[in-house]
Design a protein around this motif. Sequence first.
Motif, PDB file in Angstrom:
ATOM      1  N   PRO A  52      38.793  16.366 -13.432  1.00  0.00           N
ATOM      2  CA  PRO A  52      38.599  15.007 -13.953  1.00  0.00           C
ATOM      3  C   PRO A  52      38.763  14.962 -15.470  1.00  0.00           C
ATOM      4  O   PRO A  52      38.446  15.924 -16.177  1.00  0.00           O
ATOM      5  CB  PRO A  52      37.166  14.684 -13.550  1.00  0.00           C
ATOM      6  N   LEU A  53      39.271  13.854 -15.963  1.00  0.00           N
ATOM      7  CA  LEU A  53      39.341  13.617 -17.398  1.00  0.00           C
ATOM      8  C   LEU A  53      38.061  12.906 -17.808  1.00  0.00           C
ATOM      9  O   LEU A  53      37.757  11.829 -17.303  1.00  0.00           O
ATOM     10  CB  LEU A  53      40.570  12.784 -17.748  1.00  0.00           C
ATOM     11  N   THR A  54      37.302  13.516 -18.723  1.00  0.00           N
ATOM     12  CA  THR A  54      36.019  12.961 -19.148  1.00  0.00           C
ATOM     13  C   THR A  54      35.956  12.859 -20.667  1.00  0.00           C
ATOM     14  O   THR A  54      36.902  13.215 -21.370  1.00  0.00           O
ATOM     15  CB  THR A  54      34.860  13.843 -18.650  1.00  0.00           C
ATOM     16  N   ALA A  55      34.815  12.409 -21.144  1.00  0.00           N
ATOM     17  CA  ALA A  55      34.612  12.296 -22.588  1.00  0.00           C
ATOM     18  C   ALA A  55      34.735  13.654 -23.275  1.00  0.00           C
ATOM     19  O   ALA A  55      35.112  13.725 -24.458  1.00  0.00           O
ATOM     20  CB  ALA A  55      33.248  11.675 -22.874  1.00  0.00           C
ATOM     21  N   ASP A  56      34.433  14.743 -22.567  1.00  0.00           N
ATOM     22  CA  ASP A  56      34.579  16.074 -23.163  1.00  0.00           C
ATOM     23  C   ASP A  56      36.014  16.311 -23.619  1.00  0.00           C
ATOM     24  O   ASP A  56      36.255  16.912 -24.675  1.00  0.00           O
ATOM     25  CB  ASP A  56      34.192  17.163 -22.156  1.00  0.00           C
TER      26      ASP A  56
END
Length: 516
Positions: free
Chosen positions: A112-116
Amino acid sequence: MKKKFLGAMALGAAALLLAGCVPGTGNADAGGADGAKDTLVMAQTVDPRNLDPQNAVQTSADRINRNIYDRLFTRDGDMKIVPQLVTDYEQVDDTTWTFTIREDASFHDGSPLTADDVVFTLKRLTEDETLLEARWYQQITGVEKTGEFEFTVTTDGPMPTMLAALAKSGADIVPSDFIEQNGIEAFIKAPFGSGPYKFVEWRRDDRVVLERNDDYWGGTPTWKKVEVRTIPENSTRVSELLTGGVDVASDIPVIDWDRIDSDATVMEYGETSRVMLLVLRLNDEYATKDPRVREAIDLAIDDEALTEALFKGQATPTRTRAPEVVFGGDPDLYGTFEYDMDRAKELVDEVKAEGGDVSLHYSASRGTYPMDAELAEMVTSMLSDAGFTVDLEILEGGSFGDICSDYSNQDVYQVAFADGLLDSSYALQGFSTELGQPRMGYSSARVDELLAAANRTMDIAEREQYYHEVQKIIANEDRPLIAMYAQPAAFGVSTKVDFTPRADDGFVFDEITLAE
Protein backbone atom coordinates in the motif's frame (compact mmCIF):
# COMPACT_ATOMS: atom_id res chain seq x y z
CA MET A 1 -4.69 32.96 7.88
CA LYS A 2 -6.59 29.75 7.41
CA LYS A 3 -7.69 28.41 4.06
CA LYS A 4 -9.74 25.28 3.59
CA PHE A 5 -9.57 23.47 0.25
CA LEU A 6 -11.39 20.51 -1.23
CA GLY A 7 -14.26 20.64 1.20
CA ALA A 8 -15.91 18.31 -1.24
CA MET A 9 -12.72 17.31 -3.02
CA ALA A 10 -13.35 13.61 -2.62
CA LEU A 11 -16.52 14.07 -4.66
CA GLY A 12 -14.80 16.46 -7.07
CA ALA A 13 -11.93 14.06 -7.62
CA ALA A 14 -14.35 11.22 -8.23
CA ALA A 15 -16.14 13.31 -10.82
CA LEU A 16 -12.87 14.12 -12.54
CA LEU A 17 -11.99 10.45 -12.61
CA LEU A 18 -15.31 9.54 -14.15
CA ALA A 19 -14.85 12.26 -16.74
CA GLY A 20 -11.35 11.02 -17.55
CA CYS A 21 -9.85 14.45 -16.79
CA VAL A 22 -7.07 13.53 -14.39
CA PRO A 23 -3.76 12.57 -16.05
CA GLY A 24 -2.87 9.00 -15.23
CA THR A 25 -6.50 7.87 -15.08
CA GLY A 26 -7.35 4.89 -17.26
CA ASN A 27 -10.19 4.14 -19.63
CA ALA A 28 -11.61 0.68 -19.04
CA ASP A 29 -13.26 0.48 -22.45
CA ALA A 30 -10.26 1.29 -24.68
CA GLY A 31 -7.64 -0.96 -26.18
CA GLY A 32 -7.06 -4.67 -26.43
CA ALA A 33 -10.59 -5.90 -27.12
CA ASP A 34 -11.47 -7.95 -30.22
CA GLY A 35 -8.01 -7.65 -31.71
CA ALA A 36 -7.97 -3.85 -31.50
CA LYS A 37 -4.67 -2.06 -31.26
CA ASP A 38 -3.44 -2.26 -27.66
CA THR A 39 0.23 -1.21 -27.90
CA LEU A 40 1.27 2.44 -28.01
CA VAL A 41 4.70 3.31 -29.45
CA MET A 42 6.17 6.75 -28.82
CA ALA A 43 9.46 8.10 -30.17
CA GLN A 44 11.67 10.82 -28.71
CA THR A 45 15.14 12.12 -29.49
CA VAL A 46 17.06 11.65 -26.23
CA ASP A 47 17.51 8.62 -23.98
CA PRO A 48 16.93 9.28 -20.26
CA ARG A 49 20.01 9.79 -18.10
CA ASN A 50 18.33 7.70 -15.45
CA LEU A 51 14.84 6.84 -14.18
CA ASP A 52 15.34 8.26 -10.70
CA PRO A 53 12.36 10.62 -10.51
CA GLN A 54 14.11 12.90 -8.03
CA ASN A 55 17.39 13.11 -9.94
CA ALA A 56 16.67 13.46 -13.66
CA VAL A 57 15.31 16.94 -14.54
CA GLN A 58 14.95 15.76 -18.12
CA THR A 59 11.88 15.74 -20.33
CA SER A 60 12.73 12.35 -21.81
CA ALA A 61 12.82 10.81 -18.32
CA ASP A 62 9.73 12.63 -17.03
CA ARG A 63 7.67 11.42 -19.98
CA ILE A 64 8.21 7.90 -18.65
CA ASN A 65 8.28 8.54 -14.91
CA ARG A 66 4.97 10.40 -14.76
CA ASN A 67 3.24 7.23 -16.02
CA ILE A 68 5.04 4.89 -13.60
CA TYR A 69 4.42 7.02 -10.50
CA ASP A 70 1.62 9.05 -8.97
CA ARG A 71 2.07 12.50 -7.48
CA LEU A 72 0.09 14.28 -4.80
CA PHE A 73 -1.10 16.70 -7.47
CA THR A 74 -0.75 16.75 -11.24
CA ARG A 75 -1.68 18.97 -14.17
CA ASP A 76 -4.56 18.27 -16.50
CA GLY A 77 -4.48 18.87 -20.24
CA ASP A 78 -5.15 22.59 -19.68
CA MET A 79 -2.21 22.76 -17.25
CA LYS A 80 -4.48 23.34 -14.26
CA ILE A 81 -3.23 21.80 -11.01
CA VAL A 82 -5.60 19.02 -9.92
CA PRO A 83 -5.41 16.39 -7.17
CA GLN A 84 -4.02 12.96 -7.92
CA LEU A 85 -3.27 11.14 -4.65
CA VAL A 86 -4.57 13.96 -2.43
CA THR A 87 -8.21 13.88 -1.37
CA ASP A 88 -8.17 16.83 1.03
CA TYR A 89 -5.73 19.55 2.10
CA GLU A 90 -5.65 22.70 4.15
CA GLN A 91 -3.29 25.62 4.48
CA VAL A 92 -3.49 26.13 8.24
CA ASP A 93 -1.30 29.23 8.32
CA ASP A 94 1.52 30.83 6.33
CA THR A 95 3.92 27.97 7.09
CA THR A 96 1.77 24.91 7.76
CA TRP A 97 -0.11 22.64 5.35
CA THR A 98 -2.02 19.45 6.13
CA PHE A 99 -2.82 16.75 3.56
CA THR A 100 -4.89 13.58 3.32
CA ILE A 101 -4.23 11.03 0.59
CA ARG A 102 -6.42 8.32 -0.89
CA GLU A 103 -6.42 4.94 0.84
CA ASP A 104 -6.76 2.66 -2.19
CA ALA A 105 -3.46 3.36 -3.97
CA SER A 106 -0.84 0.62 -4.01
CA PHE A 107 2.59 0.17 -5.51
CA HIS A 108 3.25 -2.23 -8.35
CA ASP A 109 4.66 -4.79 -5.90
CA GLY A 110 1.29 -4.87 -4.12
CA SER A 111 2.31 -2.86 -1.05
CA PRO A 112 0.00 0.00 0.00
CA LEU A 113 1.01 3.60 -0.60
CA THR A 114 0.77 5.46 2.72
CA ALA A 115 1.89 8.67 4.36
CA ASP A 116 5.22 6.96 5.14
CA ASP A 117 6.03 6.90 1.42
CA VAL A 118 5.09 10.55 0.98
CA VAL A 119 7.21 11.59 3.97
CA PHE A 120 10.15 9.55 2.66
CA THR A 121 9.87 11.09 -0.83
CA LEU A 122 9.64 14.69 0.37
CA LYS A 123 12.41 14.25 2.93
CA ARG A 124 14.65 12.82 0.24
CA LEU A 125 14.09 16.00 -1.77
CA THR A 126 14.63 18.34 1.18
CA GLU A 127 17.56 16.58 2.81
CA ASP A 128 19.69 15.61 -0.20
CA GLU A 129 20.61 18.85 -1.95
CA THR A 130 22.68 16.95 -4.55
CA LEU A 131 19.47 15.70 -6.19
CA LEU A 132 18.71 17.66 -9.35
CA GLU A 133 15.08 18.22 -8.33
CA ALA A 134 15.91 19.28 -4.77
CA ARG A 135 16.11 23.03 -5.35
CA TRP A 136 12.33 23.41 -5.71
CA TYR A 137 11.66 21.93 -2.26
CA GLN A 138 14.22 23.72 -0.07
CA GLN A 139 11.58 25.96 1.52
CA ILE A 140 10.12 22.86 3.12
CA THR A 141 11.55 22.51 6.62
CA GLY A 142 9.53 19.59 7.93
CA VAL A 143 7.35 16.69 6.81
CA GLU A 144 5.56 14.74 9.53
CA LYS A 145 3.21 11.77 9.38
CA THR A 146 0.06 12.43 11.42
CA GLY A 147 -1.92 9.31 10.44
CA GLU A 148 -1.66 6.37 8.10
CA PHE A 149 -2.86 8.57 5.23
CA GLU A 150 -2.29 12.04 6.68
CA PHE A 151 0.78 14.24 6.94
CA THR A 152 1.81 17.83 7.66
CA VAL A 153 4.30 19.97 5.75
CA THR A 154 5.95 23.02 7.30
CA THR A 155 7.94 25.68 5.47
CA ASP A 156 10.39 28.43 6.40
CA GLY A 157 7.89 31.07 5.33
CA PRO A 158 5.01 31.38 2.87
CA MET A 159 5.57 29.00 -0.08
CA PRO A 160 3.29 30.06 -2.94
CA THR A 161 4.75 27.38 -5.20
CA MET A 162 3.77 24.51 -2.89
CA LEU A 163 1.11 22.94 -5.12
CA ALA A 164 3.08 23.56 -8.31
CA ALA A 165 6.10 21.82 -6.77
CA LEU A 166 3.99 18.86 -5.65
CA ALA A 167 2.65 18.54 -9.21
CA LYS A 168 5.98 18.65 -11.06
CA SER A 169 8.66 16.13 -11.90
CA GLY A 170 10.52 15.17 -8.74
CA ALA A 171 7.37 14.86 -6.64
CA ASP A 172 6.71 11.31 -7.87
CA ILE A 173 5.99 9.19 -4.79
CA VAL A 174 8.45 6.30 -4.36
CA PRO A 175 8.18 3.18 -2.13
CA SER A 176 9.98 3.86 1.15
CA ASP A 177 10.20 0.29 2.46
CA PHE A 178 11.85 -1.12 -0.65
CA ILE A 179 14.40 1.70 -0.94
CA GLU A 180 15.28 1.65 2.75
CA GLN A 181 15.83 -2.14 2.62
CA ASN A 182 17.54 -2.38 -0.78
CA GLY A 183 19.02 1.03 -1.52
CA ILE A 184 18.26 3.57 -4.22
CA GLU A 185 20.58 1.98 -6.79
CA ALA A 186 18.73 -1.33 -6.65
CA PHE A 187 15.46 0.52 -6.98
CA ILE A 188 16.52 2.53 -10.04
CA LYS A 189 17.53 -0.65 -11.87
CA ALA A 190 13.90 -1.82 -11.76
CA PRO A 191 11.80 1.14 -10.62
CA PHE A 192 8.17 0.86 -9.60
CA GLY A 193 5.55 3.28 -8.41
CA SER A 194 1.77 3.34 -8.03
CA GLY A 195 0.95 4.76 -11.45
CA PRO A 196 -1.02 3.35 -14.38
CA TYR A 197 1.97 1.69 -16.07
CA LYS A 198 4.61 -0.72 -14.79
CA PHE A 199 8.27 -0.78 -15.79
CA VAL A 200 9.28 -3.87 -17.78
CA GLU A 201 12.71 -3.13 -19.25
CA TRP A 202 15.07 -0.42 -20.43
CA ARG A 203 17.28 -1.13 -23.41
CA ARG A 204 19.79 1.71 -23.24
CA ASP A 205 19.69 4.10 -26.21
CA ASP A 206 16.87 2.05 -27.70
CA ARG A 207 13.62 1.92 -25.72
CA VAL A 208 11.83 1.76 -22.38
CA VAL A 209 9.02 -0.81 -22.23
CA LEU A 210 6.04 -0.49 -19.87
CA GLU A 211 2.93 -2.58 -19.34
CA ARG A 212 -0.55 -1.87 -18.04
CA ASN A 213 -1.10 -1.84 -14.27
CA ASP A 214 -4.35 -3.78 -14.07
CA ASP A 215 -4.69 -2.94 -10.36
CA TYR A 216 -4.47 0.82 -10.83
CA TRP A 217 -6.74 2.72 -8.46
CA GLY A 218 -7.89 5.02 -11.27
CA GLY A 219 -9.34 2.26 -13.43
CA THR A 220 -7.90 0.06 -16.15
CA PRO A 221 -5.30 2.02 -18.16
CA THR A 222 -5.85 2.46 -21.89
CA TRP A 223 -2.88 0.57 -23.29
CA LYS A 224 -1.78 -3.02 -22.60
CA LYS A 225 1.81 -2.10 -23.49
CA VAL A 226 3.73 1.11 -24.15
CA GLU A 227 7.15 1.47 -25.76
CA VAL A 228 9.05 4.76 -25.61
CA ARG A 229 11.75 4.55 -28.23
CA THR A 230 14.88 6.69 -28.44
CA ILE A 231 15.52 7.68 -32.05
CA PRO A 232 17.91 10.66 -32.21
CA GLU A 233 18.29 10.71 -36.01
CA ASN A 234 15.56 12.86 -37.54
CA SER A 235 15.37 10.88 -40.78
CA THR A 236 15.00 7.57 -38.94
CA ARG A 237 12.36 8.93 -36.56
CA VAL A 238 10.33 10.33 -39.46
CA SER A 239 10.70 7.12 -41.46
CA GLU A 240 9.50 5.02 -38.51
CA LEU A 241 6.43 7.23 -38.21
CA LEU A 242 5.63 7.12 -41.92
CA THR A 243 6.01 3.34 -42.12
CA GLY A 244 3.91 2.67 -39.01
CA GLY A 245 6.73 1.78 -36.62
CA VAL A 246 5.72 4.45 -34.12
CA ASP A 247 2.40 6.14 -33.30
CA VAL A 248 3.71 9.50 -32.06
CA ALA A 249 7.12 11.04 -32.77
CA SER A 250 8.46 14.20 -31.12
CA ASP A 251 10.63 17.00 -32.53
CA ILE A 252 9.77 16.57 -36.19
CA PRO A 253 12.08 18.77 -38.28
CA VAL A 254 10.38 21.53 -40.25
CA ILE A 255 11.58 20.12 -43.55
CA ASP A 256 9.34 17.08 -43.00
CA TRP A 257 6.17 18.80 -41.83
CA ASP A 258 4.47 18.90 -45.22
CA ARG A 259 5.05 15.25 -46.13
CA ILE A 260 3.85 14.05 -42.73
CA ASP A 261 0.46 15.68 -43.31
CA SER A 262 -1.07 12.80 -45.23
CA ASP A 263 -3.80 10.17 -45.02
CA ALA A 264 -1.81 8.02 -42.57
CA THR A 265 0.00 10.65 -40.47
CA VAL A 266 -0.58 14.25 -39.41
CA MET A 267 1.34 17.04 -37.72
CA GLU A 268 0.14 18.25 -34.34
CA TYR A 269 1.42 21.57 -33.00
CA GLY A 270 1.20 23.14 -29.58
CA GLU A 271 2.60 25.82 -27.33
CA THR A 272 5.44 24.98 -24.98
CA SER A 273 7.21 26.72 -22.11
CA ARG A 274 10.58 26.37 -23.89
CA VAL A 275 12.00 29.73 -24.96
CA MET A 276 15.00 30.19 -27.26
CA LEU A 277 17.39 32.70 -25.72
CA LEU A 278 20.67 34.50 -26.09
CA VAL A 279 22.45 34.57 -22.72
CA LEU A 280 24.86 37.51 -22.54
CA ARG A 281 27.86 38.23 -20.34
CA LEU A 282 27.97 41.44 -18.29
CA ASN A 283 31.49 40.83 -16.96
CA ASP A 284 34.16 43.47 -17.73
CA GLU A 285 36.13 41.33 -20.20
CA TYR A 286 33.26 40.94 -22.67
CA ALA A 287 31.89 43.31 -25.32
CA THR A 288 28.40 42.65 -23.97
CA LYS A 289 29.34 44.45 -20.76
CA ASP A 290 28.30 47.65 -22.57
CA PRO A 291 24.50 48.08 -22.30
CA ARG A 292 24.49 49.68 -25.77
CA VAL A 293 25.93 46.48 -27.22
CA ARG A 294 23.20 44.43 -25.54
CA GLU A 295 20.49 46.78 -26.81
CA ALA A 296 21.94 46.67 -30.33
CA ILE A 297 21.89 42.86 -30.28
CA ASP A 298 18.25 42.93 -29.23
CA LEU A 299 17.21 45.44 -31.90
CA ALA A 300 19.17 43.75 -34.69
CA ILE A 301 17.25 40.47 -34.40
CA ASP A 302 14.03 40.17 -36.39
CA ASP A 303 12.14 37.57 -34.34
CA GLU A 304 9.26 37.37 -36.79
CA ALA A 305 11.62 36.61 -39.68
CA LEU A 306 13.19 33.86 -37.57
CA THR A 307 9.89 32.21 -36.73
CA GLU A 308 8.66 32.37 -40.31
CA ALA A 309 11.86 31.05 -41.87
CA LEU A 310 12.59 28.35 -39.29
CA PHE A 311 9.12 27.24 -38.14
CA LYS A 312 6.67 28.45 -40.79
CA GLY A 313 5.23 30.84 -38.23
CA GLN A 314 4.44 28.13 -35.64
CA ALA A 315 6.90 29.62 -33.09
CA THR A 316 5.81 32.68 -31.10
CA PRO A 317 8.06 35.75 -30.83
CA THR A 318 8.62 36.77 -27.23
CA ARG A 319 10.62 39.22 -25.18
CA THR A 320 10.36 37.26 -21.95
CA ARG A 321 11.72 34.00 -20.55
CA ALA A 322 8.26 33.33 -19.01
CA PRO A 323 5.81 32.62 -21.86
CA GLU A 324 2.03 32.67 -21.77
CA VAL A 325 1.61 29.11 -20.46
CA VAL A 326 3.63 30.00 -17.33
CA PHE A 327 1.99 31.62 -14.30
CA GLY A 328 3.23 35.22 -13.98
CA GLY A 329 4.34 35.54 -17.60
CA ASP A 330 3.89 39.14 -18.77
CA PRO A 331 1.37 39.21 -21.65
CA ASP A 332 2.74 42.59 -22.78
CA LEU A 333 6.04 40.89 -23.62
CA TYR A 334 4.68 37.73 -25.24
CA GLY A 335 3.75 37.53 -28.90
CA THR A 336 5.75 40.68 -29.58
CA PHE A 337 9.29 41.78 -30.41
CA GLU A 338 11.38 44.90 -31.07
CA TYR A 339 13.26 45.11 -34.36
CA ASP A 340 15.00 48.30 -35.41
CA MET A 341 18.08 47.66 -37.54
CA ASP A 342 18.72 51.38 -38.09
CA ARG A 343 18.89 52.03 -34.35
CA ALA A 344 21.04 48.90 -33.85
CA LYS A 345 23.54 50.23 -36.40
CA GLU A 346 23.59 53.63 -34.68
CA LEU A 347 24.40 52.03 -31.34
CA VAL A 348 27.17 49.90 -32.84
CA ASP A 349 28.67 52.93 -34.60
CA GLU A 350 28.52 54.88 -31.35
CA VAL A 351 30.41 52.16 -29.48
CA LYS A 352 33.00 51.91 -32.28
CA ALA A 353 33.53 55.68 -32.33
CA GLU A 354 34.47 55.55 -28.65
CA GLY A 355 36.90 52.70 -29.23
CA GLY A 356 34.58 50.11 -27.75
CA ASP A 357 34.50 46.42 -28.60
CA VAL A 358 31.87 45.11 -31.01
CA SER A 359 33.44 41.69 -31.57
CA LEU A 360 31.23 38.88 -30.29
CA HIS A 361 32.02 35.25 -29.60
CA TYR A 362 28.75 33.38 -30.22
CA SER A 363 28.31 29.77 -29.02
CA ALA A 364 25.42 27.61 -30.19
CA SER A 365 24.50 23.95 -30.60
CA ARG A 366 23.69 21.67 -33.49
CA GLY A 367 20.91 19.15 -32.97
CA THR A 368 20.17 19.93 -29.32
CA TYR A 369 17.07 21.97 -30.23
CA PRO A 370 15.04 22.12 -33.44
CA MET A 371 16.76 24.31 -36.05
CA ASP A 372 19.36 25.52 -33.54
CA ALA A 373 22.35 25.70 -35.89
CA GLU A 374 20.23 27.32 -38.60
CA LEU A 375 18.99 29.86 -36.06
CA ALA A 376 22.54 30.72 -35.01
CA GLU A 377 23.54 31.31 -38.63
CA MET A 378 20.55 33.61 -39.23
CA VAL A 379 21.18 35.60 -36.05
CA THR A 380 24.87 35.88 -36.93
CA SER A 381 23.90 37.35 -40.30
CA MET A 382 21.60 39.89 -38.64
CA LEU A 383 24.26 40.89 -36.12
CA SER A 384 26.81 41.26 -38.90
CA ASP A 385 24.41 43.53 -40.80
CA ALA A 386 24.24 45.72 -37.69
CA GLY A 387 28.03 46.10 -37.71
CA PHE A 388 29.14 43.46 -35.24
CA THR A 389 32.05 41.15 -35.94
CA VAL A 390 30.80 37.71 -34.97
CA ASP A 391 32.84 34.58 -34.29
CA LEU A 392 30.21 31.82 -34.45
CA GLU A 393 31.06 28.49 -32.80
CA ILE A 394 28.67 25.59 -33.42
CA LEU A 395 29.11 22.86 -30.81
CA GLU A 396 27.98 19.25 -30.78
CA GLY A 397 26.39 17.30 -27.89
CA GLY A 398 28.63 17.10 -24.85
CA SER A 399 30.71 20.17 -25.66
CA PHE A 400 27.59 22.31 -25.71
CA GLY A 401 26.37 20.78 -22.46
CA ASP A 402 29.69 21.51 -20.77
CA ILE A 403 29.39 25.23 -21.50
CA CYS A 404 25.93 25.28 -20.01
CA SER A 405 26.90 23.40 -16.85
CA ASP A 406 30.23 25.07 -16.06
CA TYR A 407 29.28 28.65 -17.06
CA SER A 408 32.15 28.93 -19.55
CA ASN A 409 30.18 30.78 -22.23
CA GLN A 410 31.60 34.03 -23.57
CA ASP A 411 29.76 37.06 -25.02
CA VAL A 412 26.74 35.28 -26.52
CA TYR A 413 25.39 31.82 -25.71
CA GLN A 414 22.33 30.44 -27.48
CA VAL A 415 20.21 28.06 -25.41
CA ALA A 416 16.56 27.09 -24.94
CA PHE A 417 15.06 26.68 -21.46
CA ALA A 418 11.71 25.20 -20.48
CA ASP A 419 9.81 25.80 -17.24
CA GLY A 420 9.09 22.55 -15.43
CA LEU A 421 7.20 24.34 -12.63
CA LEU A 422 5.03 26.40 -15.03
CA ASP A 423 5.51 29.24 -12.57
CA SER A 424 7.59 32.37 -13.12
CA SER A 425 9.59 31.65 -9.98
CA TYR A 426 11.28 28.87 -11.99
CA ALA A 427 12.00 30.98 -15.05
CA LEU A 428 12.98 34.21 -13.34
CA GLN A 429 15.02 32.95 -10.40
CA GLY A 430 17.95 32.76 -12.81
CA PHE A 431 18.12 36.57 -12.65
CA SER A 432 18.76 36.58 -8.91
CA THR A 433 22.28 37.55 -7.90
CA GLU A 434 22.87 34.02 -6.60
CA LEU A 435 22.29 32.46 -10.01
CA GLY A 436 22.68 35.42 -12.36
CA GLN A 437 26.15 36.41 -11.21
CA PRO A 438 27.93 33.14 -12.10
CA ARG A 439 25.94 32.60 -15.29
CA MET A 440 25.87 36.12 -16.74
CA GLY A 441 27.77 38.39 -14.40
CA TYR A 442 24.37 39.90 -13.63
CA SER A 443 23.18 41.38 -10.36
CA SER A 444 20.33 43.77 -9.61
CA ALA A 445 19.25 44.79 -6.13
CA ARG A 446 15.79 45.69 -7.43
CA VAL A 447 15.32 42.32 -9.16
CA ASP A 448 16.48 40.52 -6.02
CA GLU A 449 13.96 42.50 -3.99
CA LEU A 450 11.09 41.74 -6.38
CA LEU A 451 11.90 38.03 -6.60
CA ALA A 452 12.11 37.73 -2.82
CA ALA A 453 8.74 39.45 -2.44
CA ALA A 454 7.11 37.26 -5.11
CA ASN A 455 8.47 34.11 -3.51
CA ARG A 456 6.99 35.00 -0.12
CA THR A 457 3.45 36.17 -0.81
CA MET A 458 0.40 33.98 -1.24
CA ASP A 459 -1.47 36.82 -2.99
CA ILE A 460 -1.74 35.78 -6.64
CA ALA A 461 -2.21 39.32 -7.99
CA GLU A 462 0.80 40.62 -6.05
CA ARG A 463 2.98 37.77 -7.29
CA GLU A 464 2.01 38.50 -10.90
CA GLN A 465 2.78 42.20 -10.44
CA TYR A 466 6.25 41.47 -9.03
CA TYR A 467 7.06 39.03 -11.82
CA HIS A 468 5.84 41.42 -14.51
CA GLU A 469 8.13 44.13 -13.18
CA VAL A 470 11.12 41.77 -13.20
CA GLN A 471 10.41 40.83 -16.81
CA LYS A 472 10.17 44.47 -17.89
CA ILE A 473 13.50 45.27 -16.21
CA ILE A 474 15.16 42.36 -18.01
CA ALA A 475 13.59 43.10 -21.39
CA ASN A 476 13.72 46.91 -21.47
CA GLU A 477 16.57 47.97 -19.19
CA ASP A 478 19.27 45.45 -18.28
CA ARG A 479 19.07 42.87 -21.08
CA PRO A 480 21.34 40.18 -19.59
CA LEU A 481 19.32 37.84 -21.77
CA ILE A 482 17.57 38.27 -25.10
CA ALA A 483 14.43 36.17 -25.60
CA MET A 484 13.62 35.37 -29.23
CA TYR A 485 10.73 32.94 -29.49
CA ALA A 486 8.76 30.26 -27.66
CA GLN A 487 9.57 26.99 -29.36
CA PRO A 488 6.55 25.13 -30.79
CA ALA A 489 5.73 21.54 -30.04
CA ALA A 490 5.84 19.65 -33.33
CA PHE A 491 4.73 16.02 -33.22
CA GLY A 492 4.12 13.60 -36.03
CA VAL A 493 1.09 11.44 -35.23
CA SER A 494 -0.41 8.33 -36.79
CA THR A 495 -4.05 8.75 -37.74
CA LYS A 496 -4.70 5.54 -35.77
CA VAL A 497 -4.47 7.53 -32.52
CA ASP A 498 -5.69 10.84 -31.15
CA PHE A 499 -2.92 12.92 -29.57
CA THR A 500 -2.87 16.53 -28.38
CA PRO A 501 0.48 18.07 -27.35
CA ARG A 502 0.73 19.23 -23.76
CA ALA A 503 2.20 22.62 -22.87
CA ASP A 504 4.56 20.89 -20.42
CA ASP A 505 5.87 18.74 -23.34
CA GLY A 506 4.97 15.60 -21.42
CA PHE A 507 3.48 12.25 -22.36
CA VAL A 508 0.43 11.09 -20.41
CA PHE A 509 -0.29 7.80 -22.12
CA ASP A 510 -3.94 7.65 -21.14
CA GLU A 511 -4.58 11.02 -22.78
CA ILE A 512 -3.64 9.30 -26.06
CA THR A 513 -6.52 7.22 -27.37
CA LEU A 514 -7.47 5.12 -30.37
CA ALA A 515 -8.87 7.24 -33.17
CA GLU A 516 -12.55 6.70 -33.83
